[in-house]
Enzyme design. Structure first.
Site, PDB file in Angstrom:
ATOM      1  N   GLU A  39       0.815  -1.477  -0.040  1.00 53.23           N
ATOM      2  CA  GLU A  39      -0.038  -0.116   0.088  1.00 53.23           C
ATOM      3  C   GLU A  39       0.798   1.276  -0.068  1.00 53.23           C
ATOM      4  O   GLU A  39       0.136   2.397  -0.343  1.00 53.23           O
ATOM      5  CB  GLU A  39      -1.042  -0.035   1.325  1.00 53.23           C
ATOM      6  CG  GLU A  39      -0.323   0.056   2.303  1.00 53.23           C
ATOM      7  CD  GLU A  39      -1.209   0.770   3.456  1.00 53.23           C
ATOM      8  OE1 GLU A  39      -2.291   0.980   3.482  1.00 53.23           O
ATOM      9  OE2 GLU A  39      -0.430   1.258   4.803  1.00 53.23           O
ATOM     10  N   ASN A  40       2.265   1.175   0.433  1.00 54.19           N
ATOM     11  CA  ASN A  40       3.070   2.323   0.443  1.00 54.19           C
ATOM     12  C   ASN A  40       4.092   2.378  -0.698  1.00 54.19           C
ATOM     13  O   ASN A  40       5.048   2.938  -0.422  1.00 54.19           O
ATOM     14  CB  ASN A  40       3.469   2.423   1.808  1.00 54.19           C
ATOM     15  CG  ASN A  40       2.490   2.464   2.998  1.00 54.19           C
ATOM     16  OD1 ASN A  40       2.404   1.541   3.670  1.00 54.19           O
ATOM     17  ND2 ASN A  40       1.716   3.549   2.908  1.00 54.19           N
ATOM     18  N   ASN A  67      -5.595   0.496   3.524  1.00 57.24           N
ATOM     19  CA  ASN A  67      -6.319   1.840   3.389  1.00 57.24           C
ATOM     20  C   ASN A  67      -5.596   2.961   2.417  1.00 57.24           C
ATOM     21  O   ASN A  67      -6.231   3.666   1.931  1.00 57.24           O
ATOM     22  CB  ASN A  67      -6.340   2.640   4.666  1.00 57.24           C
ATOM     23  CG  ASN A  67      -5.034   2.741   5.368  1.00 57.24           C
ATOM     24  OD1 ASN A  67      -4.175   1.866   5.588  1.00 57.24           O
ATOM     25  ND2 ASN A  67      -4.802   3.815   5.948  1.00 57.24           N
ATOM     26  N   HIS A  68      -4.037   2.643   2.172  1.00 55.04           N
ATOM     27  CA  HIS A  68      -3.717   3.616   1.216  1.00 55.04           C
ATOM     28  C   HIS A  68      -3.671   3.226  -0.057  1.00 55.04           C
ATOM     29  O   HIS A  68      -3.045   3.923  -1.083  1.00 55.04           O
ATOM     30  CB  HIS A  68      -2.174   3.992   1.714  1.00 55.04           C
ATOM     31  CG  HIS A  68      -1.935   4.800   2.842  1.00 55.04           C
ATOM     32  ND1 HIS A  68      -2.428   6.005   2.955  1.00 55.04           N
ATOM     33  CD2 HIS A  68      -1.422   4.624   4.137  1.00 55.04           C
ATOM     34  CE1 HIS A  68      -2.222   6.690   4.248  1.00 55.04           C
ATOM     35  NE2 HIS A  68      -1.621   5.831   5.022  1.00 55.04           N
ATOM     36  N   HIS A 153      -4.717  -5.657   8.126  1.00 59.52           N
ATOM     37  CA  HIS A 153      -4.409  -4.356   8.196  1.00 59.52           C
ATOM     38  C   HIS A 153      -5.015  -3.486   9.203  1.00 59.52           C
ATOM     39  O   HIS A 153      -6.059  -2.988   8.768  1.00 59.52           O
ATOM     40  CB  HIS A 153      -4.440  -3.846   6.848  1.00 59.52           C
ATOM     41  CG  HIS A 153      -3.362  -2.657   6.414  1.00 59.52           C
ATOM     42  ND1 HIS A 153      -2.362  -2.750   6.109  1.00 59.52           N
ATOM     43  CD2 HIS A 153      -3.806  -1.227   6.401  1.00 59.52           C
ATOM     44  CE1 HIS A 153      -1.702  -1.540   5.964  1.00 59.52           C
ATOM     45  NE2 HIS A 153      -2.478  -0.572   6.162  1.00 59.52           N
ATOM     46  N   HIS A 178       0.292  -2.544   8.764  1.00 58.23           N
ATOM     47  CA  HIS A 178      -0.453  -1.166   8.945  1.00 58.23           C
ATOM     48  C   HIS A 178       0.447  -0.137   9.851  1.00 58.23           C
ATOM     49  O   HIS A 178       0.667   0.918   9.576  1.00 58.23           O
ATOM     50  CB  HIS A 178      -1.863  -0.981   9.155  1.00 58.23           C
ATOM     51  CG  HIS A 178      -2.213   0.379   9.508  1.00 58.23           C
ATOM     52  ND1 HIS A 178      -2.558   1.178   8.312  1.00 58.23           N
ATOM     53  CD2 HIS A 178      -2.569   1.094  10.601  1.00 58.23           C
ATOM     54  CE1 HIS A 178      -2.980   2.532   8.871  1.00 58.23           C
ATOM     55  NE2 HIS A 178      -2.986   2.421  10.230  1.00 58.23           N
ATOM     56  N   HIS A 180       3.631  -0.209  10.710  1.00 61.90           N
ATOM     57  CA  HIS A 180       5.062  -0.206  10.214  1.00 61.90           C
ATOM     58  C   HIS A 180       5.937  -0.608  11.411  1.00 61.90           C
ATOM     59  O   HIS A 180       7.084  -0.196  11.002  1.00 61.90           O
ATOM     60  CB  HIS A 180       5.258   1.162   9.499  1.00 61.90           C
ATOM     61  CG  HIS A 180       4.580   1.520   8.115  1.00 61.90           C
ATOM     62  ND1 HIS A 180       4.806   2.399   7.164  1.00 61.90           N
ATOM     63  CD2 HIS A 180       3.169   0.819   7.722  1.00 61.90           C
ATOM     64  CE1 HIS A 180       4.030   2.471   6.450  1.00 61.90           C
ATOM     65  NE2 HIS A 180       3.132   1.564   6.540  1.00 61.90           N
TER      66      HIS A 180
HETATM   67 FE   LIG Z   1       1.101   1.356   5.387  1.00 65.26          FE
HETATM   68 FE   LIG Z   2      -2.153   1.359   6.267  1.00 62.32          FE
END
Ligand SMILES: [Fe+2]
Ligand SMILES: [Fe+2]
Length: 262
Positions: A39-40, A67-68, A153, A178, A180
């Protein structure tokens, strides 16, 4: 079956480190299949097709997200393309692009990957992740030996550990992403599923969850808005190796991995 799961890969720093270290990890641990949270991937939020392909060619076989995943709008239509190996959390509404779980063949074994998003401290409009997991798993007969990896997540440790216990014995592993930040609780739960509250990330080691800390410190001091900037090397690559029993689909062991990459 040995599955390597890498936490959220954050921006170029994370991608470069994974590219560097992944061949060594695969050899050292006899990895059959590699999953990462993507997601990142691109600039710290969202994914682009280029960054997806770069990491896929580097040896990440499949991506979960969170979510990202919606942050790079150009990428979103790819979530509906069969050959693009990315899922998004399953508990979004049915009319949201993409799929929340996937069935694959690894070494002639059926492997299911499921992605769920937490409800606690998450601003999204989501279905209940516990019930969504039930719904997905109910498609498979109880007698099936399920080889299934769940990426939960989510923010709250309580929600994560509770989903772990809820799915214990029904899937091979429940791994959290999520935050990190890796947690120190990797273990096999009583009914045989591997569990960790959070795997961590692949991203800048001296950072705030992969991003430059300074602007965020200023934000915490002033309450003013800030711009996220992916921080540079050295990087940390956090992951877990999940050793699955080929006869039962349950976990023999979960090994936490942390590598610092210059
Ligand atoms: Fe993330
Ligand atoms: Fe996230």
């Amino acid at each position: 079956m040995n599955i390597l799961f890498i936490g959220d890969i954050v921006g170029r720093t994370g991608r470069t480190a994974v590219k560097k270290i992944l061949p060594q990890l695969k050899q050292k641990y006899g990895v059959d299949f590699t999953i990462a949270n993507g997601e990142n991937l691109a600039g710290g939020t969202g994914m682009t097709f280029e960054t997806y392909r770069e990491m896929n060619e580097a040896g990440v076989d499949y991506f979960t997200s969170g979510n990202h995943i919606w942050k790079k709008a150009d990428f979103v239509p790819n979530l509906d393309i069969k050959d693009v190996n990315v899922i998004r959390p399953a508990n979004y509404a049915d009319n949201v692009p993409g799929k929340g779980y996937v069935e694959l063949k690894v070494n002639s074994i059926k492997l299911i990957i499921i992605n769920l998003l937490g409800l606690v401290f998450m601003p999204e409009y989501l279905n209940n992740p516990f019930l969504e997991a039930d719904k997905i798993l109910s498609q498979y007969a109880i007698s099936d030996k399920l080889f299934a990896i769940v990426d939960f997540h989510a923010e709250a440790t309580s929600e994560k550990v509770c989903l772990g216990h809820y799915l214990d014995g029904r899937v091979s592993a429940i791994v959290g992403t999520h935050t990190h930040i890796p947690t120190a609780d990797a273990r096999v739960l009583p009914k045989g599923s591997a569990y960790i509250t959070d795997v961590g990330m692949a991203g800048s080691f001296n950072s705030s969850i992969g991003d430059e800390a300074e602007p965020i410190i200023e934000h915490f001091k002033t309450g003013l808005p800030f711009k996220l900037e992916v921080a540079g090397p050295p990087a940390v690559v956090d992951g877990v190796l999940i050793k699955i029993n080929d006869k039962t689909g349950l976990a023999n062991e979960i090994v936490q991995i942390r590598e610092i990459v210059d």
